[in-house]
Design an enzyme around this catalytic site. Sequence first.
Site, short mmCIF file in Angstrom:
data_model
loop_
_atom_site.label_atom_id
_atom_site.label_comp_id
_atom_site.label_asym_id
_atom_site.label_seq_id
_atom_site.Cartn_x
_atom_site.Cartn_y
_atom_site.Cartn_z
N GLU A 181 0.82 -1.24 0.00
CA GLU A 181 0.00 0.00 0.00
C GLU A 181 0.84 1.27 0.00
O GLU A 181 0.60 2.19 0.79
CB GLU A 181 -0.97 -0.01 1.19
CG GLU A 181 -2.02 -1.10 1.09
CD GLU A 181 -3.11 -1.02 2.15
OE1 GLU A 181 -3.02 -0.20 3.08
OE2 GLU A 181 -4.07 -1.82 2.06
N GLU A 222 -5.71 -8.49 -0.56
CA GLU A 222 -6.47 -8.16 0.65
C GLU A 222 -7.92 -7.94 0.23
O GLU A 222 -8.20 -7.07 -0.59
CB GLU A 222 -5.96 -6.88 1.34
CG GLU A 222 -4.65 -7.06 2.09
CD GLU A 222 -4.26 -5.82 2.90
OE1 GLU A 222 -5.16 -5.11 3.42
OE2 GLU A 222 -3.05 -5.57 3.03
#
Length: 502
Positions: A175, A294
Amino acid sequence: MDMKKASMIIDKDYQISKIDPRIYGSFVEHLGRCVYGGIYEPGHPSADEQGFRKDVIDMVKELNVPLIRYPGGNFVSGYNWEDGVGPVESRPRRLDLAWRTVETNEVGTNEFADWAKRVNAEVNMAVNLGTRGIDAARNLVEYCNHPSGSYYSDLRRSHGYKEPHKFKTWCLGNEMDGPWQIGHKTAAEYGRIATEAAKVMKWVDPTIELVACGSSSRGMRTFAEWEATVLDHTYDHVEYISLHTYYGNPQNDISNFLAKSLDMDSFIKSVISICDYVKAKKRSKKQINLSFDEWNVWYHSHESDKRLEPWTVAPPQLEDVYNFEDALLVGCMLITLLRHSDRVKIACLAQLVNVIAPIMTNNGGETWRQTIFYPFMHASNYGRGTALQTIVKSPVYDSKEFTDVPYLESIAVHNEENEELTVFAVNRDTTEGLLLECDARQFEGYRVVEHLVLENDDIKAANTAERPDAVKPHSGGEAKLQDGRLTAPLPKLSWNVIRMKK
């Protein structure tokens, strides 16, 4: 009153793709009680000689998870892998800035590799591209994968691991477009460091596969431009780009909540388009696939997490207690992933134990299955083989954010080797059942062996330590297959698994 009807044509030659088993992956991060008190609790009555909870191992095996991403997540962007190897008594305690806790480093790379073997899973290893970089990344690959005769491979051997771990897939950071990320970067900054890390990691071990970071979510301002820039840099050096998404129902609007898998579908299509745009621009023959590493429902624990005391060891963080409606959306999300199995080759339900997880534990006590455990377990165990391109007609509805939402969310999976055909289906209708009629004439000699149904009169019903079976599937579904015609009444708000065998 006649029941609403939906129809489906199943043809064994209309194939989406062979399903990569890694689509049923999961995720273990050093966060909350996922590791400490989750997979690892030395004082627990069920603990093995290494301190791993055998009751948890048994439940993970039920899920049949082939791949587990580790050790983060936000955690990895501040993690020194060297802290987690060697004699446990000399490992440092560190402040984990990602989750404001203290990391004891009792469990590290080698211990996790041991645990993954016990649950029959491969490790999808992540490297720190936040506070660290190229050097630490290549050293970690050498430590994990090089046989012997070099500094880091011999260091591993001195730690009692003679054979290399041979980790195949590696994530290049996590991320990195998120301002919350330790070592947050622009797309160009990340693209450059990811490319250089990828090069040296593959020089150490040319057999590995790499995942570049996509946007942290589709809602990021950076989305799309980030993917295009990152792939511009990394295209020749990576095999996958990552996607992350979580959904919640804070408005308590179930019709809209269950439609959120349509957003996931559109997110996947967008990222495929970006990958193929860069491919065209580079005039490349190589195809980049997707790692949806995710995904889950996550919103229940937000308020309690705000009240946590900082700098403690393994506090209860992100402990969503899932209810029945969450299981239905997880079912819809699984079907969406399977529908894109031609490009989504890896997916990781985030996470595995205690932290937004299908499995919950009490420290020193019991373990139980959350509602979302069941659709994942069914898909993982019965959704192996080839995803079929079915032709579906379903009545539709409009919700607050979505139009033309089909009441029926479904996919068919054909396992030719075992001569099995499985239909996964969610009925999103909140008030009435749906009659599914399938043309399955190509599957001559097949019969229904089981019709599993997950249904509940209370959409907010949840499983707890006291009531671990409040929400669980039954095999009393009424699907029938006669003369090549499958008919299956799907109860209102239900997850269905119709298993047929020759």
